[in-house]
Motif scaffolding. Structure first.
Motif, PDB file in Angstrom:
ATOM      1  N   GLN A  44       0.815  -1.156  -0.021  1.00  0.00           N
ATOM      2  CA  GLN A  44       0.193   0.066   0.042  1.00  0.00           C
ATOM      3  C   GLN A  44       0.768   1.226   0.053  1.00  0.00           C
ATOM      4  OE1 GLN A  44      -2.627  -0.213   3.321  1.00  0.00           O
ATOM      5  NE2 GLN A  44      -4.370  -1.051   2.042  1.00  0.00           N
ATOM      6  N   VAL A  45       1.845   1.180   0.823  1.00  0.00           N
ATOM      7  CA  VAL A  45       2.899   2.401   0.768  1.00  0.00           C
ATOM      8  C   VAL A  45       3.565   2.541  -0.513  1.00  0.00           C
ATOM      9  CG1 VAL A  45       5.044   3.191   1.831  1.00  0.00           C
ATOM     10  CG2 VAL A  45       3.252   2.384   3.445  1.00  0.00           C
ATOM     11  N   LEU A  46       4.118   1.482  -0.895  1.00  0.00           N
ATOM     12  CA  LEU A  46       4.818   1.651  -2.291  1.00  0.00           C
ATOM     13  C   LEU A  46       4.026   2.089  -3.409  1.00  0.00           C
ATOM     14  CD1 LEU A  46       6.813  -1.430  -2.312  1.00  0.00           C
ATOM     15  CD2 LEU A  46       7.788   0.809  -1.814  1.00  0.00           C
ATOM     16  N   ALA A  47       2.444   1.754  -3.438  1.00  0.00           N
ATOM     17  CA  ALA A  47       1.347   2.049  -4.436  1.00  0.00           C
ATOM     18  C   ALA A  47       1.321   3.545  -4.058  1.00  0.00           C
ATOM     19  CB  ALA A  47       0.198   1.356  -4.187  1.00  0.00           C
ATOM     20  N   LEU A  48       1.209   4.177  -2.959  1.00  0.00           N
ATOM     21  CA  LEU A  48       1.016   5.378  -2.820  1.00  0.00           C
ATOM     22  C   LEU A  48       2.250   6.254  -3.251  1.00  0.00           C
ATOM     23  CD1 LEU A  48      -0.544   7.630  -1.390  1.00  0.00           C
ATOM     24  CD2 LEU A  48       0.809   7.340   0.939  1.00  0.00           C
ATOM     25  N   PHE A  49       3.458   5.876  -3.037  1.00  0.00           N
ATOM     26  CA  PHE A  49       4.504   6.577  -3.480  1.00  0.00           C
ATOM     27  C   PHE A  49       4.701   6.443  -5.241  1.00  0.00           C
ATOM     28  CE2 PHE A  49       6.942   5.804   0.580  1.00  0.00           C
ATOM     29  CZ  PHE A  49       6.603   7.211   1.182  1.00  0.00           C
ATOM     30  N   GLN A  51       1.954   6.543  -7.048  1.00  0.00           N
ATOM     31  CA  GLN A  51       0.902   7.462  -7.412  1.00  0.00           C
ATOM     32  C   GLN A  51       1.406   8.782  -7.349  1.00  0.00           C
ATOM     33  OE1 GLN A  51      -2.632   6.946  -5.134  1.00  0.00           O
ATOM     34  NE2 GLN A  51      -3.964   8.145  -6.731  1.00  0.00           N
ATOM     35  N   LEU A  52       2.163   9.026  -6.171  1.00  0.00           N
ATOM     36  CA  LEU A  52       2.453  10.577  -6.168  1.00  0.00           C
ATOM     37  C   LEU A  52       3.730  10.798  -7.152  1.00  0.00           C
ATOM     38  CD1 LEU A  52       2.761  10.822  -2.122  1.00  0.00           C
ATOM     39  CD2 LEU A  52       0.944  11.618  -3.778  1.00  0.00           C
ATOM     40  N   LEU A  53       4.591   9.994  -7.419  1.00  0.00           N
ATOM     41  CA  LEU A  53       5.658  10.229  -8.358  1.00  0.00           C
ATOM     42  C   LEU A  53       5.077  10.101  -9.839  1.00  0.00           C
ATOM     43  CD1 LEU A  53       8.579   8.012  -6.595  1.00  0.00           C
ATOM     44  CD2 LEU A  53       8.067  10.737  -6.580  1.00  0.00           C
ATOM     45  N   GLY A  54       4.033   9.388 -10.074  1.00  0.00           N
ATOM     46  CA  GLY A  54       3.874   9.256 -11.415  1.00  0.00           C
ATOM     47  C   GLY A  54       2.676  10.202 -12.069  1.00  0.00           C
TER      48      GLY A  54
END
Length: 54
Positions: A44-49, A51-54
């Protein structure tokens, strides 16, 4: 007086989808163990990062 027996459908583990025995009605179990909970939170944390970077 006897104890009140309440039956619930087993919820699947959020990581591996294995049905889990529900021992408590007020807080249902959502993961097989601590390892699956940690893996789920990490993804979940990696998906959030991502999403924020992409």
């Amino acid at each position: 007086m006897g104890a009140i027996e309440i039956e619930f459908d087993p919820l699947p583990c959020k990581w591996c989808r294995r049905p889990l025995e529900q021992r408590r009605w007020w807080t249902p179990k959502r993961f097989c163990g601590h390892g699956h909970r940690a893996k789920y939170r990490a993804t979940q944390v990696l998906a959030l990062f991502a999403q924020l970077l992409g």
